[in-house]
Scaffold this motif. Sequence first.
Motif, PDB file in Angstrom:
ATOM      1  N   LYS A 164      38.915 -55.202  81.189  1.00  9.56           N
ATOM      2  CA  LYS A 164      40.313 -55.623  81.303  1.00  9.56           C
ATOM      3  C   LYS A 164      40.762 -56.747  81.610  1.00  9.56           C
ATOM      4  O   LYS A 164      41.648 -57.541  81.244  1.00  9.56           O
ATOM      5  N   ASN A 165      40.062 -57.112  82.793  1.00  8.31           N
ATOM      6  CA  ASN A 165      40.281 -58.472  83.639  1.00  8.31           C
ATOM      7  C   ASN A 165      39.283 -59.609  83.635  1.00  8.31           C
ATOM      8  O   ASN A 165      38.741 -59.662  85.143  1.00  8.31           O
ATOM      9  N   PRO A 166      38.921 -60.034  82.692  1.00  7.01           N
ATOM     10  CA  PRO A 166      37.721 -60.930  82.728  1.00  7.01           C
ATOM     11  C   PRO A 166      38.228 -62.143  83.684  1.00  7.01           C
ATOM     12  O   PRO A 166      39.138 -62.757  83.577  1.00  7.01           O
ATOM     13  N   GLY A 167      37.555 -62.496  84.727  1.00 11.44           N
ATOM     14  CA  GLY A 167      37.479 -63.610  85.630  1.00 11.44           C
ATOM     15  C   GLY A 167      38.515 -63.188  86.889  1.00 11.44           C
ATOM     16  O   GLY A 167      38.643 -63.949  87.683  1.00 11.44           O
ATOM     17  N   LYS A 168      39.107 -61.967  86.910  1.00 13.33           N
ATOM     18  CA  LYS A 168      39.836 -61.617  87.835  1.00 13.33           C
ATOM     19  C   LYS A 168      39.145 -61.566  89.284  1.00 13.33           C
ATOM     20  O   LYS A 168      39.659 -61.754  90.126  1.00 13.33           O
ATOM     21  N   TYR A 169      37.679 -60.821  89.296  1.00 13.42           N
ATOM     22  CA  TYR A 169      37.053 -60.481  90.331  1.00 13.42           C
ATOM     23  C   TYR A 169      35.887 -61.535  90.658  1.00 13.42           C
ATOM     24  O   TYR A 169      35.473 -62.232  89.871  1.00 13.42           O
ATOM     25  N   SER A 170      35.447 -61.416  92.046  1.00 10.96           N
ATOM     26  CA  SER A 170      34.376 -62.276  92.292  1.00 10.96           C
ATOM     27  C   SER A 170      33.415 -61.069  93.025  1.00 10.96           C
ATOM     28  O   SER A 170      33.779 -60.197  93.322  1.00 10.96           O
ATOM     29  N   TYR A 171      32.079 -61.544  93.001  1.00 12.57           N
ATOM     30  CA  TYR A 171      31.224 -60.722  93.654  1.00 12.57           C
ATOM     31  C   TYR A 171      30.296 -61.771  94.866  1.00 12.57           C
ATOM     32  O   TYR A 171      30.168 -62.857  94.630  1.00 12.57           O
ATOM     33  N   SER A 172      29.971 -60.961  95.840  1.00 11.74           N
ATOM     34  CA  SER A 172      28.950 -61.642  96.645  1.00 11.74           C
ATOM     35  C   SER A 172      27.620 -61.310  96.689  1.00 11.74           C
ATOM     36  O   SER A 172      27.225 -60.147  96.021  1.00 11.74           O
ATOM     37  N   SER A 173      26.917 -62.380  97.077  1.00 15.65           N
ATOM     38  CA  SER A 173      25.476 -62.246  96.819  1.00 15.65           C
ATOM     39  C   SER A 173      24.712 -62.908  98.109  1.00 15.65           C
ATOM     40  O   SER A 173      25.146 -63.623  98.774  1.00 15.65           O
ATOM     41  N   SER A 174      23.328 -62.490  98.256  1.00 19.46           N
ATOM     42  CA  SER A 174      22.674 -63.199  99.341  1.00 19.46           C
ATOM     43  C   SER A 174      22.163 -64.753  99.004  1.00 19.46           C
ATOM     44  O   SER A 174      21.733 -65.222  99.908  1.00 19.46           O
ATOM     45  N   GLY A 175      22.799 -65.227  98.029  1.00 18.05           N
ATOM     46  CA  GLY A 175      22.403 -66.660  97.878  1.00 18.05           C
ATOM     47  C   GLY A 175      22.170 -67.016  96.513  1.00 18.05           C
ATOM     48  O   GLY A 175      22.061 -66.110  95.722  1.00 18.05           O
ATOM     49  N   THR A 176      22.571 -68.122  96.295  1.00 15.20           N
ATOM     50  CA  THR A 176      22.467 -68.825  94.813  1.00 15.20           C
ATOM     51  C   THR A 176      20.687 -68.797  94.346  1.00 15.20           C
ATOM     52  O   THR A 176      19.844 -69.142  95.193  1.00 15.20           O
ATOM     53  N   GLY A 177      20.654 -67.986  93.297  1.00 13.11           N
ATOM     54  CA  GLY A 177      19.249 -68.022  92.876  1.00 13.11           C
ATOM     55  C   GLY A 177      18.606 -66.759  93.067  1.00 13.11           C
ATOM     56  O   GLY A 177      17.249 -66.316  92.663  1.00 13.11           O
ATOM     57  N   GLY A 178      19.056 -65.885  94.157  1.00 14.09           N
ATOM     58  CA  GLY A 178      18.330 -64.801  94.825  1.00 14.09           C
ATOM     59  C   GLY A 178      18.619 -63.680  93.637  1.00 14.09           C
ATOM     60  O   GLY A 178      19.248 -63.723  92.510  1.00 14.09           O
ATOM     61  N   ILE A 179      18.069 -62.325  94.001  1.00 12.45           N
ATOM     62  CA  ILE A 179      18.195 -61.359  92.744  1.00 12.45           C
ATOM     63  C   ILE A 179      19.672 -61.044  92.768  1.00 12.45           C
ATOM     64  O   ILE A 179      19.931 -60.430  91.802  1.00 12.45           O
ATOM     65  N   GLY A 180      20.478 -60.755  93.898  1.00  8.51           N
ATOM     66  CA  GLY A 180      21.860 -60.423  93.941  1.00  8.51           C
ATOM     67  C   GLY A 180      22.364 -61.280  92.669  1.00  8.51           C
ATOM     68  O   GLY A 180      23.235 -60.753  91.826  1.00  8.51           O
ATOM     69  N   HIS A 181      22.175 -62.565  92.744  1.00 10.52           N
ATOM     70  CA  HIS A 181      22.806 -63.528  91.713  1.00 10.52           C
ATOM     71  C   HIS A 181      22.402 -63.321  90.582  1.00 10.52           C
ATOM     72  O   HIS A 181      23.041 -63.140  89.462  1.00 10.52           O
ATOM     73  N   LEU A 182      21.153 -63.295  90.379  1.00 15.76           N
ATOM     74  CA  LEU A 182      20.339 -63.137  88.957  1.00 15.76           C
ATOM     75  C   LEU A 182      20.657 -62.079  88.325  1.00 15.76           C
ATOM     76  O   LEU A 182      21.023 -61.510  86.846  1.00 15.76           O
ATOM     77  N   GLN A 183      20.594 -60.683  89.084  1.00 20.19           N
ATOM     78  CA  GLN A 183      20.607 -59.487  88.641  1.00 20.19           C
ATOM     79  C   GLN A 183      22.440 -59.326  88.247  1.00 20.19           C
ATOM     80  O   GLN A 183      22.400 -58.494  87.156  1.00 20.19           O
ATOM     81  N   THR A 184      23.089 -59.697  88.785  1.00 17.56           N
ATOM     82  CA  THR A 184      24.577 -59.567  88.440  1.00 17.56           C
ATOM     83  C   THR A 184      24.666 -60.293  87.105  1.00 17.56           C
ATOM     84  O   THR A 184      25.564 -60.043  86.460  1.00 17.56           O
ATOM     85  N   GLU A 185      24.340 -61.757  87.182  1.00 22.23           N
ATOM     86  CA  GLU A 185      24.442 -62.456  85.980  1.00 22.23           C
ATOM     87  C   GLU A 185      23.947 -61.825  84.725  1.00 22.23           C
ATOM     88  O   GLU A 185      24.489 -61.835  83.839  1.00 22.23           O
ATOM     89  N   LEU A 186      22.740 -60.946  85.031  1.00 23.67           N
ATOM     90  CA  LEU A 186      22.290 -60.587  83.794  1.00 23.67           C
ATOM     91  C   LEU A 186      22.757 -59.467  83.535  1.00 23.67           C
ATOM     92  O   LEU A 186      23.280 -59.182  82.375  1.00 23.67           O
ATOM     93  N   PHE A 187      23.628 -58.709  84.415  1.00 21.00           N
ATOM     94  CA  PHE A 187      24.544 -57.514  84.487  1.00 21.00           C
ATOM     95  C   PHE A 187      25.665 -58.028  83.397  1.00 21.00           C
ATOM     96  O   PHE A 187      26.187 -57.189  82.490  1.00 21.00           O
ATOM     97  N   LYS A 188      26.014 -59.130  83.981  1.00 19.55           N
ATOM     98  CA  LYS A 188      27.460 -59.732  83.086  1.00 19.55           C
ATOM     99  C   LYS A 188      26.979 -60.133  81.630  1.00 19.55           C
ATOM    100  O   LYS A 188      27.816 -59.593  80.869  1.00 19.55           O
ATOM    101  N   ASN A 189      25.912 -60.712  81.581  1.00 19.21           N
ATOM    102  CA  ASN A 189      25.481 -60.878  80.151  1.00 19.21           C
ATOM    103  C   ASN A 189      25.316 -59.725  79.434  1.00 19.21           C
ATOM    104  O   ASN A 189      25.842 -59.959  78.147  1.00 19.21           O
ATOM    105  N   LEU A 190      24.659 -58.876  79.943  1.00 12.46           N
ATOM    106  CA  LEU A 190      24.340 -57.512  78.860  1.00 12.46           C
ATOM    107  C   LEU A 190      25.762 -56.665  78.650  1.00 12.46           C
ATOM    108  O   LEU A 190      25.841 -56.047  77.663  1.00 12.46           O
TER     109      LEU A 190
END
Length: 320
Positions: A145-171
């Motif tokens: 309902k709200n694309p772009g409204k929220y943000s998420y924190s991760s352990s760092g750029t390129g880490g699994i928190g980042h990559l897995q969430t980007e994959l989640f977003k993509n899928l």
Amino acid sequence: MHRRTLFALSLLVVAGTAAAQGYPNKVIKLQVPFAPGGTTDIIARTISDALGKALGQTVVVENKAGGGGIIGANETAKAAPDGYSLGMATVSTTAANPAINPRTPYNPLTDFTPIINIAATPNVIAVHPSFPAKDYKGFLAELKKNPGKYSYSSSGTGGIGHLQTELFKNLSGTFITHIPYRGAGPALNDTVAGQVPMTFDNIPSALPFIQSNRLIPIVVAAPQRLAQFPNVPTFKEVGLEPVNRMAYYGIYGPKGLPKDIVDKINAGVRKALEDPAVKKRIEETGSIIIANTPEQFAAQIKAEFEVYKKVVESANLKLD
Ligand code: GLU
């Protein structure tokens, strides 16, 4: 064989044995490439005393955070291969980051000597209690309902928190803004404080916050639901199997670490994991003890690097 070659070979053998004979005769450094408070730090600090006891030397844990773990990992890669500069090998530094970041200053497959995988951990997406949804269905609906409204924190750029969430977003066809930290410790702190509404983390560091209701688990990456929160589905159950991958935490040294030193450390870690207090502490944080051979760990790193290269390619992921 030529006499001189034979002589040179026997010298090599003697040198190799000598390396391990005196080892360890000074303090061993075990480097954590993330800030304190994350899972890498938790596992390193849980094992270090017992490992020191098993090896008959002090093992000191040192944090060297930054660059999604790359800065610390690079330091370990470039250290002397003498068994005194070891590092925590994580999925982020050995697979995810090298897969997405073409400027990674080391080769994860050739610049290290893998020693042992200590444990695997499930991952979780957790939200701050003020987030309008408390379960996966509501979470997904809110994001859609709200694309772009929220943000998420991760352990760092390129880490699994980042990559897995980007994959989640993509899928899942959603959009959340990435906010990288110097490790899961600081990422969690800001999420619990309500400055970022959600985080993607590994279970051991997130669990105390979930158990004290300061974070709400939404979906987990694990082979099956976790006993600690049986109502929370896995990514596989919600139709996102590619995101359903666990993290690993092992120990490696720079390339060229003599085999007998590798074997001594591997045996030391196994012994440390037999200590009931260490075993209990690791398992009660939600980790699964692996304790494999150096060869198995090397094969695992290679396989995971291949997986992440495919993830990056198929979802066309890029660094921010
Ligand atoms: N495996 C986690 C990561 O690399 C650990 C982060 C941390 O320990 O802070 O994303």
